[in-house]
Design a protein around this motif. Structure first.
Motif, PDB file in Angstrom:
ATOM      1  N   MET A 296       0.903  -1.161   0.026  1.00 37.55           N
ATOM      2  CA  MET A 296      -0.036  -0.046  -0.070  1.00 37.55           C
ATOM      3  C   MET A 296       0.946   1.306  -0.116  1.00 37.55           C
ATOM      4  O   MET A 296       2.122   1.223  -0.013  1.00 37.55           O
ATOM      5  N   VAL A 297       0.217   2.438  -0.261  1.00 38.25           N
ATOM      6  CA  VAL A 297       0.762   3.561  -0.222  1.00 38.25           C
ATOM      7  C   VAL A 297      -0.103   4.330   0.897  1.00 38.25           C
ATOM      8  O   VAL A 297      -1.318   3.931   1.149  1.00 38.25           O
ATOM      9  N   LEU A 298       0.605   5.446   1.254  1.00 38.05           N
ATOM     10  CA  LEU A 298      -0.122   6.465   2.447  1.00 38.05           C
ATOM     11  C   LEU A 298      -0.294   7.684   1.673  1.00 38.05           C
ATOM     12  O   LEU A 298       0.232   8.147   0.844  1.00 38.05           O
ATOM     13  N   TYR A 299      -1.640   8.196   2.073  1.00 36.40           N
ATOM     14  CA  TYR A 299      -2.033   9.523   1.437  1.00 36.40           C
ATOM     15  C   TYR A 299      -2.069  10.468   2.600  1.00 36.40           C
ATOM     16  O   TYR A 299      -2.640   9.945   3.698  1.00 36.40           O
ATOM     17  N   PRO A 300      -1.764  11.673   2.475  1.00 34.34           N
ATOM     18  CA  PRO A 300      -1.139  12.340   1.389  1.00 34.34           C
ATOM     19  C   PRO A 300       0.152  11.927   1.010  1.00 34.34           C
ATOM     20  O   PRO A 300       0.717  11.291   1.801  1.00 34.34           O
ATOM     21  N   LEU A 301       0.471  11.906  -0.235  1.00 40.92           N
ATOM     22  CA  LEU A 301       1.671  11.416  -0.780  1.00 40.92           C
ATOM     23  C   LEU A 301       3.010  11.789  -0.266  1.00 40.92           C
ATOM     24  O   LEU A 301       3.895  10.765  -0.203  1.00 40.92           O
ATOM     25  N   ASN A 302       3.044  12.996   0.500  1.00 43.69           N
ATOM     26  CA  ASN A 302       4.263  13.387   0.867  1.00 43.69           C
ATOM     27  C   ASN A 302       4.507  12.698   2.196  1.00 43.69           C
ATOM     28  O   ASN A 302       5.638  12.970   2.887  1.00 43.69           O
ATOM     29  N   ILE A 303       3.621  12.035   2.881  1.00 42.52           N
ATOM     30  CA  ILE A 303       3.460  11.557   4.363  1.00 42.52           C
ATOM     31  C   ILE A 303       4.617  10.628   4.220  1.00 42.52           C
ATOM     32  O   ILE A 303       5.308  10.290   5.380  1.00 42.52           O
ATOM     33  N   PHE A 304       5.143   9.876   3.191  1.00 37.82           N
ATOM     34  CA  PHE A 304       6.219   8.803   3.338  1.00 37.82           C
ATOM     35  C   PHE A 304       7.281   9.429   3.999  1.00 37.82           C
ATOM     36  O   PHE A 304       8.197   8.719   4.619  1.00 37.82           O
ATOM     37  N   GLU A 305       7.766  10.591   3.495  1.00 40.71           N
ATOM     38  CA  GLU A 305       8.984  11.127   3.928  1.00 40.71           C
ATOM     39  C   GLU A 305       8.989  11.543   5.407  1.00 40.71           C
ATOM     40  O   GLU A 305      10.154  11.638   5.948  1.00 40.71           O
ATOM     41  N   LYS A 306       7.921  11.532   6.003  1.00 41.30           N
ATOM     42  CA  LYS A 306       7.732  11.879   7.292  1.00 41.30           C
ATOM     43  C   LYS A 306       7.826  10.775   8.341  1.00 41.30           C
ATOM     44  O   LYS A 306       8.105  10.889   9.649  1.00 41.30           O
ATOM     45  N   ILE A 307       7.753   9.544   7.936  1.00 39.66           N
ATOM     46  CA  ILE A 307       7.687   8.373   8.863  1.00 39.66           C
ATOM     47  C   ILE A 307       8.994   7.681   8.664  1.00 39.66           C
ATOM     48  O   ILE A 307       9.452   7.490   7.572  1.00 39.66           O
TER      49      ILE A 307
END
Length: 355
Positions: free
Chosen positions: A101-112
């Protein structure tokens, strides 16, 4: 409760997205129809906004807001078991496969990052981030559960700032004036700054701030002061505070809203029984009357009208309970005992009415 005005707010979804259904619900007592941007597209907003203009139906916009959500390939849910390893993909650098899966909003990946513990949906699986690369987050399930599409994600062991509005929200705001939409609901309102930002971006709107997080409660007074109304989402609030505190949080928030002379609406689990069933429970009826009695200004029907089996019945019951409450308050409860406003067949049988 305001003795003159009590709002029934309905959410548009597959169960009520035809013109005929919307008109029936409006005639039954719905005052505002929410377009929930977490489950709707910009095209959906345009469609219902134009219907609202043409048929004098009051449409409201409910923002995506400061929330993380899941996005699955093909929207197909899957189960994971405790100990399973699976991946959260960086949408900017990789292709999504099944059981990823991906997480939304898309830029949240960078914060996790490594060590974060995520809960997927209200009672969904919990996962721990084991490793992070530019391509993916490697996760271990620390509890079993279903992973579903477009569900809320909580970070259990870290605090993470999220913007008040998503890019989709900002696109939607640009359409409000042309679509003559005056009601905006701010999801996960964190502070008065979110309300002020929205009012700076738009003109002549009624802002309802949704109280559904710890941050909302911490800043309740300042949010209430600058908002036109409050909405208590008992479901999302339960993800951040103890469920045993929800009845008291509801009463406290309504009391604060009343002290500022601001309307306060209540949402979530109003008619859970009508999602798949034919009749409400006695506890649900009592919950609605208790909500009216504590001074709320309206009921929000979310899943009940969006995906429920009997959206019209849900609206009719709320309207009837408000009517009976007013009679009760004036010691005239049984003066209207032959009233026969419910149209649902199963409910009429239960009420022992002519059908």
């Amino acid at each position: 409760m305001n003795e003159k005005y009590f709002s029934i707010i309905a959410t548009i979804g597959p169960s009520c997205n035809s013109l005929d259904a919307l008109i029936k619900l409006k005639n039954a007592g719905v005052t505002v129809f929410r377009v929930n941007m977490s489950h709707s597209s910009i095209e959906d907003l345009k469609k219902f906004g134009k219907i609202g203009i043409k048929h004098n139906i009051r449409i409201g916009l409910d923002t995506e807001g400061a929330q993380i959500r899941t996005k699955l390939k093909g929207k197909h849910p899957f189960n994971i078991k405790k100990g399973d390893i699976f991946k959260i993909i960086n949408p900017k650098t990789n292709t999504l496969s099944n059981k990823e899966m991906v997480l939304y909003p898309l830029n949240i990946f960078e914060k996790i990052d490594k060590g974060f513990i995520l809960r997927l949906d209200f009672n969904g699986a919990c996962v721990r981030i084991l490793e992070k690369t530019n391509l993916e987050l490697k996760c271990e399930a620390i509890s079993s559960g279903l992973v579903n599409n477009n569900r809320g994600v909580d970070i259990l062991n870290k605090s993470l700032y999220l913007p008040d509005f998503t890019n989709k929200d900002l696109q939607a705001f640009e359409l409000l004036e042309d679509l003559k939409i005056k009601d905006v609901f701010i999801s996960f309102c964190q502070s008065k700054e979110a309300v002020n930002k929205l009012k700076d971006l738009t003109k002549n709107i009624n802002v309802t701030s949704k109280i559904e997080s710890k941050m909302s409660i911490h800043n309740l007074h300042s949010i209430c002061e600058v908002s036109d109304a409050l909405l208590i989402d008992r479901g999302d609030l339960t993800r951040e505070i103890n469920i045993l505190d929800i009845p008291f949080a509801q009463r406290g928030i309504v009391k604060v809203a009343n002290s500022y002379n601001k309307p306060c609406f209540i949402a979530t689990n109003v008619f859970e029984s009508l999602l798949d069933g034919n009749l409400p429970t006695r506890a649900e009826l009592n919950d609605i009357v208790g909500t009216i009695e504590m001074g709320a200004s309206g009921i929000v029907l979310a899943a009940e009208t969006a995906i429920g089996k009997k959206p019209l019945l849900a609206v009719e019951i709320v309207k009837e309970l408000v009517h009976r409450y007013r009679l009760y308050k004036t010691n005239l409860l049984f003066t209207d005992i032959e009233r026969n406003e419910i149209t649902d067949f199963d409910m009429k049988l239960w009420l022992n009415r002519n059908y």
